[in-house]
Design an enzyme around this catalytic site. Structure first.
Site, short mmCIF file in Angstrom:
data_model
loop_
_atom_site.label_atom_id
_atom_site.label_comp_id
_atom_site.label_asym_id
_atom_site.label_seq_id
_atom_site.Cartn_x
_atom_site.Cartn_y
_atom_site.Cartn_z
CD GLN A 66 -2.46 -4.75 8.76
OE1 GLN A 66 -1.42 -4.28 9.38
NE2 GLN A 66 -2.35 -4.77 7.52
CE LYS A 83 -0.60 -0.30 5.14
NZ LYS A 83 -0.03 0.85 5.50
CB THR A 84 4.00 2.19 1.62
OG1 THR A 84 3.56 1.50 2.78
CG2 THR A 84 4.67 3.44 1.88
NE ARG A 135 3.17 -6.09 10.71
CZ ARG A 135 2.50 -5.63 9.76
NH1 ARG A 135 3.10 -4.59 9.01
NH2 ARG A 135 1.51 -6.11 9.10
CG ASP A 151 -0.58 4.29 5.21
OD1 ASP A 151 -1.38 3.57 4.98
OD2 ASP A 151 0.73 4.37 5.11
CD GLU A 152 -1.08 1.73 8.99
OE1 GLU A 152 -2.04 1.05 9.23
OE2 GLU A 152 0.02 1.30 8.74
#
Length: 851
Positions: free
Chosen positions: A256, A39-40, A611, A225-226
């Site tokens: 998340q 996504k980044t 992660r 983001d997030e």
DNA sequence: GAATGGCCCGGCTGC
DNA sequence: CGGGCCATTC
């Protein structure tokens, strides 16, 4: 500058949904981006596309990231794509940093001076303490923490002191505190974290304010983001910014969402399409990060979650290793195992900074730290007792804050008598009362206070000297650079003398910390100059206040120790996830018997697992010393959700050494299978049966065996796995015999007593590993000398008593039960599972063998 | 006014 | 267990 035209996707090697998102130009869009789905990259490429293809001026683009580190990373990537000239003028930052920047632009519109300070938790508490004292509020009746917590909660919903309407008697006091608190912050020219957002939001929503109108027009594109961790105020902010253009682009993953406890609302991302009719939706479901086994484990944990945006994460990556589920005796054993794996990985060439150790709470870090230290493995701890929370650092910062903003009473009170200037509590109290009466800040009142009645000669003199010192420093502030000023403060305030007079390692360490603080001010200056801005103290102080735990993560070859929360957004080759036990992870709060939010814990576990890029170890300890007492926790229910096919049980050497002979002994399955009931999960929801999950695990169950899990509640914590995996029946699962090399070092059981960790061992010079330049001094016990290897093995009480894990025993009250594990104290006890009860720790002398 | 010791209570996640 | 607060003592 790179020209990013129609071939954007091909150039970058993006997948088709990624291209779809990155090419999106106008209107609202939500991207549901699974863990590790890139996504980044999507955000970065979309910005690059806007700048390069659509010629959007960079200062019209706002990208909100979750941490400053992520912001820096994004800017860095953009610089590579579109060049520095464009990337420099972009607005990239966290909500808090962005709002602070905007507030410094329009301070007057919000009733602030541009030198305003950001108050942290400690400052908030100090302010509230004063209010309690002045208004005679009883901390017993109205616990300060609770009142501040309530204020925090209200502010996150957009409510301030003046709008708060009390509903009952208790709330009348809260309202009173709330108002007083807001007033004092205003008088001190300070804001708290919530205000930072609230002030900007108010301005943005004020249709009559010219500055508000300016803000509403300021950005033509906003990216967040997030987004799953956005709270109501933050949502109103982004809506305000995009009110005119509707160009709101958000990326998130509801799986998340792990910050509900601080106001984040998953419903915001889930309802995005309803809030924005016509919004484009893209789902990124391919995971590029992890091995297939890691993805399978993560999916196993999250697929049971109650509410989810439907999506299926998948990967084309190789299966990788099976995930070891490691059974340890204690937290020390666990740490030793972690250290072994770290050493092994490093010897195999894994860079230390590609290795991470996760835990649910900071309190778990201590033992890990001790073992890594004594094993001489390089590590850095993220969060915890943070650098800026150390007393000496806070003192120096308080001086600097007072010089920036003399109205800040909490800072004045903090340092007026540090180092000791013979200005005692009584004098400070009198000064506070004096200032209050005049409606001025304490600092401004000192001059007149000195000349007032009823003050003896000594405090007068002392105060006059303090005033002279501050005036002197203040004139330095006008000319000296921030770092130089800080240095003068340390010298001229007498702080350095005070510390060197301590004449101890402690004083030395504190001086080192101050030196580091001054060094970081210097770094800040350099960065500011490089960016072409003037380095001022306000800027540095703001950075101090808004530094997130993750921002401390340095790019150095050290193993990273952190909480799972801090790990959000990061990735590592090797992840060691510790403390996977009920009541630890999922965490159960001690207060009010609140069951805690298991769903959020589940998502947190999902974050932890995802992660890992290549290797993941999941550890659990049977007995854990935490908060001063030993707990015997069940393995985490989340372990039971990891598909059997992708995991592999492993017994730590210590556990093997202590009772290896029981592990491999074939054992008749108990007539009635031990029900590993958990303390409260059943209460959470009597919803759908776990049929689906059951079928996933069906290979494990023998033909005709009742589907035990099927009839139980969804989050009911049924671990059909564990009657097998737990010690008693291990052999039924899989041979574990030769999988691990036995290291004699770690074969001794973990510390059974405290004598092994005598304080006198601490802090001998040279006892610890070499300290690298710039490494922080950690004020913790270094019990390098008392590590596990020097401890005596525990007596095999199990052998003596003929009891072992799996033995059936009789108890007067509870009836027949099965021993789960044994404890090796002088008066040995056993964890026993009686049907229908939670496992109980019972002295062996109260038990007898069944026959 | 400072320094020390005892005691109580909370104990998570964090901008 | 450890930090913060209070009381006692010099």
């Amino acid at each position: 500058m790179v020209e990013l035209g129609a071939e954007l996707g091909e150039i970058a090697g993006l997948s088709s949904p990624q291209i779809q998102a990155a090419r999106h130009e106008k209107g609202p869009m939500v991207v549901f981006a699974g863990a590790g789905s890139g996504k980044t990259r999507v955000i970065t490429y979309r910005i690059a596309n806007l700048l390069a293809t659509h010629r959007v001026p960079p200062y019209r683009v706002l990208a909100v990231t979750f941490t400053n580190k992520a912001a820096a990373e994004m800017r860095h990537r953009l610089t590579k794509l579109v060049g520095e000239e464009l990337s420099r003028d972009l607005w990239v930052g966290t909500f808090h940093a962005t709002c602070a920047k905007l507030l410094r632009r329009y301070p007057a519109a919000c009733g602030l001076k541009s030198s305003f300070l950001v108050y942290d938790d400690d400052d908030q508490r100090a302010v509230m303490n004063r209010i309690y004292k002045d208004q005679g509020i009883d901390d017993k009746k109205f616990p300060l923490r609770q009142v501040l917590g309530r204020i925090h909660k209200e502010k996150q919903e957009g409510v301030t002191g003046t709008d708060f309407i009390p509903g009952n008697f208790m709330e009348r006091t809260i309202a009173q505190c709330f108002q007083a608190y807001d007033e004092r912050l205003r008088a001190a020219n300070a804001v708290d974290f919530d205000d930072l957002l609230l002030y900007v939001m108010r301005l943005l929503e004020n249709k009559d304010s010219p500055e508000g109108e300016e803000l509403r027009k300021k950005f033509s594109y906003v990216l967040v983001d997030e987004f799953q961790d956005v709270n109501r105020v933050q949502y109103r902010l982004v809506r305000g910014f995009t009110e005119k253009t509707q160009n709101l682009f958000v990326v998130g993953d509801d799986d998340q969402s792990i910050y509900r406890w601080r106001g984040a609302d998953v419903q915001i991302v889930r309802n995005f399409r309803h809030d924005h009719p016509g919004a484009s939706i893209v789902k990124l479901e391919q995971n590029y990060r992890s091995t297939a086994n890691v993805v399978a484990a993560a999916l196993g944990v999250i697929r049971v979650a109650r509410d989810r945006e439907p999506k299926e994460l998948w990967t084309a990556n190789q299966a990788g290793e099976k995930i070891p589920i490691v059974f340890c005796v204690s937290e020390r054993d666990e740490a030793a195992y972690v250290a072994e794996r770290i050493r092994e990985a490093m010897e195999a060439g894994t860079p230390a900074n590609e290795i991470a150790v996760f835990y649910r709470i900071h309190a778990q870090s201590r033992v890990l730290e001790e073992v890594l230290r004594s094993e001489r493995l390089p590590y850095q701890i993220i969060g915890g007792m943070r650098f800026f929370e150390r007393a000496e650092v806070k003192d120096l910062v308080a001086y600097l804050r007072l010089l920036t903003n003399p109205d800040s009473d909490v800072d004045l009170v903090r340092i007026i008598n540090v180092p000791s200037r013979k200005i005692g509590d009584t004098t400070v109290e009198k000064l506070a009362a004096f200032a209050r009466e005049r409606g001025s800040s304490m600092f401004a009142a000192i001059e007149d206070f000195i000349h007032s009645e009823g003050l003896t000669a000594q405090p007068k003199k002392a105060l006059a000297r303090f005033l002279a010192l501050m005036k002197d420093l203040s004139s330095s502030a006008a000319t000296a650079a921030p770092a130089e000023l800080a240095e003068r403060v340390v010298e001229e305030s007498g702080y350095r003398d005070m510390l060197s007079r301590l004449d101890s390692d402690e004083g030395e360490a504190k001086l080192q910390n101050l030196a580091e603080l001054i060094g970081s001010i210097g770094e800040f200056e350099e960065e500011a100059l490089a960016q072409g801005t003037v380095p001022n103290l306000e800027g540095f102080l703001e950075r101090v206040a808004l530094t997130a735990a993750q921002d401390e993560l340095k790019d150095v070859p050290r193993v990273c120790l952190m909480t799972v929360h801090a790990a959000k957004g990061l990735e590592f080759d090797l992840v060691l996830l510790t403390g996977m036990e009920e009541d630890i992870f999922p965490w159960r709060s001690q207060d009010n018997e609140r069951p805690g939010d298991v769903e959020e814990e589940r998502r947190l576990a999902y974050v932890a697992i995802t992660r890992a890029k290549k290797h993941l170890f999941v550890l659990h300890a049977e007995r854990r010393m935490i908060f001063a007492n030993t707990r015997y926790n069940q393995p985490s229910r989340f372990l039971g959700d990891i598909p059997r096919e992708v995991m592999r049980p492993v017994i730590s050497d210590t556990m093997r050494a202590a009772r290896g002979r029981f592990i491999d002994r074939p054992m008749a399955p108990p007539a009635e299978p031990p029900r590993l009931a958990f303390r409260s999960p059943a209460a959470s929801s009597p919803s759908t049966p776990r049929v689906e999950l059951d079928s996933v695990r069906s290979p494990v169950r023998a033909e005709g065996e009742p589907a035990r899990a099927a009839a139980r509640p969804a989050s009911g914590g049924t671990l059909e796995l564990f009657p097998d995996v737990r010690l008693g029946g291990l052999r039924m699962v899989e041979p574990v015999g030769d999988e691990l090399p036995v290291r004699p070092n770690f074969s001794a059981p973990a510390a059974p007593t405290r004598q092994g960790f005598v304080r006198s061992m601490q802090q001998r010079p040279g006892a610890g590993p070499e300290r690298a330049p710039g490494e922080r001094f950690v004020e913790r016990d270094d019990d390098a000398g008392g590590s596990s290897s020097s401890l005596r093995p525990r007596a095999r009480i199990s052998a003596d008593h003929g009891l072992g894990p799996g033995t059936r025993v009789l108890h007067k009250t509870f009836g027949t039960g099965v021993v789960l594990s044994l404890d090796g104290s002088a008066d040995p006890a056993a964890m026993v599972q009686f049907p229908g009860w939670t496992p109980k720790l019972i002295k062996i002398r109260f038990l007898q063998p069944e026959e």
